[in-house]
Scaffold this motif. Structure first.
Motif, mmCIF file in Angstrom:
data_model
loop_
_atom_site.group_PDB
_atom_site.id
_atom_site.type_symbol
_atom_site.label_atom_id
_atom_site.label_comp_id
_atom_site.label_asym_id
_atom_site.label_seq_id
_atom_site.Cartn_x
_atom_site.Cartn_y
_atom_site.Cartn_z
ATOM 1 N N ARG A 226 102.362 -20.015 32.626
ATOM 2 C CA ARG A 226 101.682 -18.907 31.945
ATOM 3 C C ARG A 226 102.082 -18.977 30.479
ATOM 4 N N GLY A 227 101.146 -19.328 29.636
ATOM 5 C CA GLY A 227 101.418 -19.614 28.240
ATOM 6 C C GLY A 227 102.400 -18.664 27.584
ATOM 7 N N GLY A 228 103.507 -19.200 27.121
ATOM 8 C CA GLY A 228 104.474 -18.433 26.355
ATOM 9 C C GLY A 228 105.503 -17.674 27.150
ATOM 10 N N VAL A 229 105.240 -17.398 28.431
ATOM 11 C CA VAL A 229 106.175 -16.575 29.204
ATOM 12 C C VAL A 229 106.675 -17.262 30.473
ATOM 13 N N VAL A 230 105.881 -18.128 31.084
ATOM 14 C CA VAL A 230 106.332 -18.940 32.213
ATOM 15 C C VAL A 230 106.034 -20.393 31.868
ATOM 16 N N HIS A 231 107.079 -21.157 31.645
ATOM 17 C CA HIS A 231 106.960 -22.567 31.291
ATOM 18 C C HIS A 231 107.241 -23.387 32.543
ATOM 19 N N ALA A 232 106.473 -24.456 32.756
ATOM 20 C CA ALA A 232 106.599 -25.239 33.979
ATOM 21 C C ALA A 232 106.681 -26.725 33.643
ATOM 22 N N ILE A 233 107.687 -27.386 34.202
ATOM 23 C CA ILE A 233 107.957 -28.790 33.910
ATOM 24 C C ILE A 233 108.184 -29.533 35.214
ATOM 25 N N GLN A 234 107.595 -30.725 35.315
ATOM 26 C CA GLN A 234 107.860 -31.608 36.450
ATOM 27 C C GLN A 234 108.891 -32.647 36.030
ATOM 28 N N LEU A 235 109.866 -32.887 36.904
ATOM 29 C CA LEU A 235 110.944 -33.829 36.614
ATOM 30 C C LEU A 235 110.991 -34.889 37.711
ATOM 31 N N GLU A 236 110.834 -36.144 37.322
ATOM 32 C CA GLU A 236 110.846 -37.272 38.257
ATOM 33 C C GLU A 236 112.105 -38.116 38.037
ATOM 34 N N PHE A 237 112.892 -38.313 39.112
ATOM 35 C CA PHE A 237 114.040 -39.202 39.075
ATOM 36 C C PHE A 237 113.692 -40.521 39.774
ATOM 37 N N ASP A 238 114.011 -41.635 39.136
ATOM 38 C CA ASP A 238 113.933 -42.938 39.795
ATOM 39 C C ASP A 238 114.851 -42.901 41.018
ATOM 40 N N ARG A 239 114.323 -43.243 42.179
ATOM 41 C CA ARG A 239 115.119 -43.143 43.411
ATOM 42 C C ARG A 239 116.315 -44.087 43.422
ATOM 43 N N THR A 240 116.251 -45.171 42.638
ATOM 44 C CA THR A 240 117.408 -46.063 42.604
ATOM 45 C C THR A 240 118.611 -45.412 41.932
ATOM 46 N N LEU A 241 118.398 -44.286 41.255
ATOM 47 C CA LEU A 241 119.515 -43.569 40.650
ATOM 48 C C LEU A 241 120.430 -42.950 41.696
ATOM 49 N N TYR A 242 119.875 -42.569 42.861
ATOM 50 C CA TYR A 242 120.688 -41.789 43.795
ATOM 51 C C TYR A 242 120.616 -42.241 45.252
ATOM 52 N N LEU A 243 119.720 -43.181 45.584
ATOM 53 C CA LEU A 243 119.652 -43.684 46.954
ATOM 54 C C LEU A 243 120.459 -44.972 47.103
ATOM 55 N N ASP A 244 120.708 -45.351 48.353
ATOM 56 C CA ASP A 244 121.411 -46.607 48.613
ATOM 57 C C ASP A 244 120.498 -47.797 48.305
ATOM 58 N N PRO A 245 121.019 -49.025 48.304
ATOM 59 C CA PRO A 245 120.190 -50.177 47.953
ATOM 60 C C PRO A 245 118.952 -50.353 48.830
ATOM 61 N N ALA A 246 119.015 -49.861 50.072
ATOM 62 C CA ALA A 246 117.860 -49.953 50.960
ATOM 63 C C ALA A 246 116.810 -48.894 50.646
ATOM 64 N N GLY A 247 117.146 -47.935 49.793
ATOM 65 C CA GLY A 247 116.211 -46.864 49.456
ATOM 66 C C GLY A 247 115.980 -45.885 50.573
ATOM 67 N N ASP A 248 116.965 -45.769 51.470
ATOM 68 C CA ASP A 248 116.766 -44.958 52.670
ATOM 69 C C ASP A 248 117.620 -43.704 52.709
ATOM 70 N N LEU A 249 118.871 -43.797 52.256
ATOM 71 C CA LEU A 249 119.817 -42.687 52.354
ATOM 72 C C LEU A 249 120.488 -42.449 51.006
#
Length: 285
Positions: A226-249
């Motif tokens: 809502r312009g000026g009063v509710v700001h909305a942002i989408q944030l994407e993290f590369d999964r390799t930042l936090y998952l195991d090498p298999a990309g599973d856990l």
């Protein structure tokens, strides 16, 4: 009759403790029996739709903020699509009159109910009845958005401004590519100062960051900003930042990624409070 439990987890007090509200709409791993019975591919093929375990990052980073985490799988219903993005190829309730020109997402098979995924092709044995999709909208889609809307309005009422951080994850974009992507609908859903605050945190953490490319955000931002009063942002993290090498856990990077997210939440709160010349209330002991 006892009302059904919501298909999402809600954290935080009814009166928001922060102007920042967190949303995690795509990390659900609850696959209803009806979904499994309708599949023409192995269940594992649908997990590519998940923002795999980004909810674990959010849970560790979470402090006093109001936060919603969807439990139902994205393959069941996608909270980041409009109710009008119903795919006539699989949904008997989709009406051309409601959406004369199908969105690019629907045409690509990623509408309100996803139709196909890369590497597996078409997901479903047949089409879904109109009342089936209507039931999912009533039980799993609208309650999430209604609760999120209420939280944002309560935050706005208390602090004069609210900031929605919609948390997602993405496949790696390749060597040398950004590992965090911040989406603000090309400047339409949030003031630039909030995006800049996130970029400063990413830079301090040594994580390459991009704005709006290739992910600019979607329905969650369009619906709740809502312009000026509710700001909305989408944030994407590369999964390799936090998952195991298999990309599973969750892997060794989980804690550091959560620390980066925590710093981003704090930066948004500080920016929001500075906007109105306020300070955050002290937490009760």
């Amino acid at each position: 009759m006892t009302p059904p439990l919501p298909s999402f987890d809600l954290f935080g007090d009814p009166t928001p403790a922060s102007p920042v509200v967190l949303s995690v709409p795509h990390a659900g791993r609850d696959y209803p029996i009806a979904l499994q019975a309708a599949l023409r591919v192995p269940l594992a093929a649908t997990t590519v739709l998940e923002d795999r375990y980004v909810d674990a990052v959010a849970r560790i980073a979470h402090g006093r903020e109001t936060m919603l985490i969807q439990r139902r799988a994205r393959a069941w219903i996608d909270l980041n699509r409009s109710e009008q993005e119903r795919d006539p190829a699989i949904d008997e309730g989709a009406r051309a009159a409601a959406m004369p020109i199908a969105s690019a997402k629907v045409r690509g098979g990623l509408g309100l109910v996803p139709r196909r995924v890369a590497g597996a092709g078409e997901l479903w044995r047949g089409r879904f009845a109109a009342n089936d999709i209507a039931a999912r909208i009533a039980a799993d889609y609208r309650p999430y958005h209604d609760t999120l809307e209420a939280a944002l309005q309560a935050a706005r009422a208390r602090f004069g401004v609210a900031v929605l951080l919609d948390i997602h994850s993405m496949p790696s974009l390749g060597a040398g590519a950004p590992r965090i992507v911040i989406g603000d609908r090309f400047g339409r859903s949030a003031d630039a100062r909030f995006v800049a605050a996130l970029e400063r945190v990413a830079s301090a953490a040594g994580i390459p960051c991009a704005r709006n490319t290739p992910y600019a955000g979607a329905h969650v931002l369009d619906r709740h900003a809502r312009g000026g009063v509710v700001h909305a942002i989408q944030l994407e993290f590369d999964r390799t930042l936090y998952l195991d090498p298999a990309g599973d856990l969750p892997g060794d990077g989980l804690a550091s990624t959560a620390s980066t997210l925590r710093a981003m939440i704090d930066a948004l709160a500080e920016e929001a409070m500075g906007w109105r010349g306020q300070t955050l209330p002290i937490a009760a002991e």
